[in-house]
Scaffold this motif. Structure first.
Motif, short mmCIF file in Angstrom:
data_model
loop_
_atom_site.label_atom_id
_atom_site.label_comp_id
_atom_site.label_asym_id
_atom_site.label_seq_id
_atom_site.Cartn_x
_atom_site.Cartn_y
_atom_site.Cartn_z
N GLU A 1 0.80 -1.22 0.00
CA GLU A 1 0.00 0.00 0.00
C GLU A 1 0.84 1.27 0.00
OE1 GLU A 1 -3.22 -0.17 -0.58
OE2 GLU A 1 -3.04 -2.36 -0.56
N PHE A 2 2.11 1.17 -0.35
CA PHE A 2 2.92 2.35 -0.59
C PHE A 2 4.12 1.92 -1.43
CE2 PHE A 2 6.75 1.93 2.02
CZ PHE A 2 6.38 0.93 2.90
N THR A 3 4.82 2.91 -1.97
CA THR A 3 5.95 2.63 -2.85
C THR A 3 7.25 2.95 -2.14
OG1 THR A 3 4.56 3.21 -4.75
CG2 THR A 3 6.93 3.12 -5.12
N VAL A 4 8.15 1.97 -2.06
CA VAL A 4 9.40 2.19 -1.31
C VAL A 4 10.25 3.28 -1.95
CG1 VAL A 4 9.45 -0.14 -0.35
CG2 VAL A 4 10.62 0.33 -2.53
N SER A 5 10.13 3.46 -3.26
CA SER A 5 10.99 4.42 -3.95
C SER A 5 10.61 5.87 -3.64
CB SER A 5 10.95 4.18 -5.46
OG SER A 5 9.64 4.39 -5.97
N THR A 6 9.46 6.09 -3.01
CA THR A 6 9.06 7.46 -2.68
C THR A 6 9.03 7.69 -1.17
OG1 THR A 6 6.73 6.87 -2.77
CG2 THR A 6 7.73 7.73 -4.79
N ASN A 7 9.62 6.76 -0.43
CA ASN A 7 9.70 6.89 1.02
C ASN A 7 11.14 6.63 1.46
OD1 ASN A 7 6.77 6.87 2.47
ND2 ASN A 7 6.73 5.82 0.49
N TYR A 8 11.48 7.06 2.65
CA TYR A 8 12.77 6.68 3.17
C TYR A 8 12.60 5.49 4.09
CZ TYR A 8 12.31 9.75 7.34
OH TYR A 8 11.90 10.37 8.49
N MET A 9 13.28 4.43 3.75
CA MET A 9 13.12 3.13 4.40
C MET A 9 14.29 2.87 5.32
SD MET A 9 10.24 2.13 3.18
CE MET A 9 10.21 0.43 3.75
N ASN A 10 13.95 2.53 6.55
CA ASN A 10 14.95 2.36 7.59
C ASN A 10 15.00 0.91 8.08
OD1 ASN A 10 15.64 5.37 8.82
ND2 ASN A 10 13.59 5.23 7.93
N TRP A 11 16.14 0.54 8.62
CA TRP A 11 16.28 -0.68 9.41
C TRP A 11 16.74 -0.28 10.81
CZ3 TRP A 11 14.95 -5.64 8.12
CH2 TRP A 11 14.66 -5.89 6.77
N VAL A 12 16.07 -0.88 11.77
CA VAL A 12 16.38 -0.67 13.18
C VAL A 12 16.48 -2.05 13.82
CG1 VAL A 12 15.50 0.25 15.38
CG2 VAL A 12 15.19 1.56 13.26
N ARG A 13 17.41 -2.23 14.72
CA ARG A 13 17.52 -3.55 15.35
C ARG A 13 17.43 -3.44 16.86
NH1 ARG A 13 23.92 -5.13 14.17
NH2 ARG A 13 24.85 -3.54 15.54
N GLN A 14 17.13 -4.58 17.48
CA GLN A 14 16.99 -4.64 18.92
C GLN A 14 17.60 -5.94 19.42
OE1 GLN A 14 12.89 -4.58 20.44
NE2 GLN A 14 13.61 -3.32 22.15
N ALA A 15 18.74 -5.84 20.08
CA ALA A 15 19.37 -7.01 20.66
C ALA A 15 18.50 -7.54 21.80
CB ALA A 15 20.76 -6.66 21.16
N PRO A 16 18.61 -8.81 22.14
CA PRO A 16 17.77 -9.40 23.19
C PRO A 16 17.84 -8.62 24.50
CG PRO A 16 18.98 -11.11 22.04
CD PRO A 16 19.52 -9.80 21.52
N GLY A 17 16.69 -8.19 24.97
CA GLY A 17 16.62 -7.47 26.24
C GLY A 17 17.16 -6.07 26.22
N LYS A 18 17.48 -5.55 25.04
CA LYS A 18 18.09 -4.22 24.93
C LYS A 18 17.15 -3.24 24.24
CE LYS A 18 21.97 -5.69 26.65
NZ LYS A 18 22.39 -5.28 28.02
N GLY A 19 17.64 -2.01 24.07
CA GLY A 19 16.86 -0.96 23.42
C GLY A 19 16.98 -1.00 21.90
#
Lengths: 112, 112
Positions: B26-44
């Motif tokens: 329902e949206f186009t990745v080429s017109t948005n800024y796409m991020n990756w965020v990670r979360q280690a076990p038990g962390k922020g």
């Protein structure tokens, strides 16, 4: 990197009572475009984060109006007017004014 | 409804490689800024990378030179190629549209 410092790190609250979380950044979060890119996210146990507030004070789609955000420059606050059971979890502030984007350490909200 | 769905998480040995994908609806990745965020076990939460509509990419220092973010416009996906993986890369990896809409995450475990 911009350091985001949240207080308190833990907040026991009585149902129906208000709660507030503070977030302080090590630099101003006002972007050169004039927008302050400060968001608040909520994460329930075992769930992905979801955005509550963006650009300091704008509620994201579907977020109850008991949540509000305020602040400017380097000091920001998330307020919950009356805490409900579903509000438990960890709250994070996030700055996207400058790369790398950085999160606060998280504030754990629990019911007394 | 806007949706992002991550895939590709797995158990991999130190020094190995893995490719994560994020499929958008329902949206186009080429017109948005796409991020990756990670979360280690038990962390922020830790932001690790973004790709802008124009194709520019930015990385956290912790993954710079090891991770590469790309986009496949024909499939409406973004892909995170992770090389030289280390045990401290173990985390749930979240894809996010503009840091507003988040997926449920995919687990990457780096262990021998």
């Amino acid at each position: 990197d911009i350091v985001m410092t949240q207080t308190p790190l833990s907040s026991p609250v009585t149902l129906g009572q208000p709660a507030s979380i503070s977030c302080r950044s090590s630099q101003s979060l006002e972007h050169s475009d004039g927008t302050t890119y400060l968001s608040w996210l909520h994460q329930r146990p075992g769930q992905p984060p979801r955005v509550l507030i963006y650009k300091i004070s704008n509620r994201f789609s579907g977020v109850p109006d008991r949540f509000s955000g305020s602040g400017a420059g380097t000091d920001f606050t998330l307020r919950i007017s009356r805490v409900e059971a579903e509000d438990v979890g960890v709250y994070y502030c996030l700055q996207a004014a400058q790369f790398p984007c950085t999160f606060g350490q998280g504030t754990k909200l629990e019911i007394k | 409804e806007v949706q992002v769905v991550e895939s590709g998480g797995d158990l991999v040995q130190p020094g190995g490689s893995l490719r994560l994908s994020c499929a958008a609806s329902e949206f186009t990745v080429s017109t948005n800024y796409m991020n990756w965020v990670r979360q280690a076990p038990g962390k922020g939460l830790e932001w690790i990378s973004v790709i802008y509509g124009g194709g520019d990419t930015y990385y956290a220092d912790s993954v710079k030179g090891r991770f590469t973010l790309s986009r496949d416009n024909s499939k409406n996906t973004v892909n995170l190629q992770m090389n030289s993986l280390r045990p401290d890369d173990t985390a749930v990896y979240y894809c996010s549209r503009s840091l507003y809409d988040w997926g449920r995450g995919t687990l990457v475990t780096v262990s021998s």
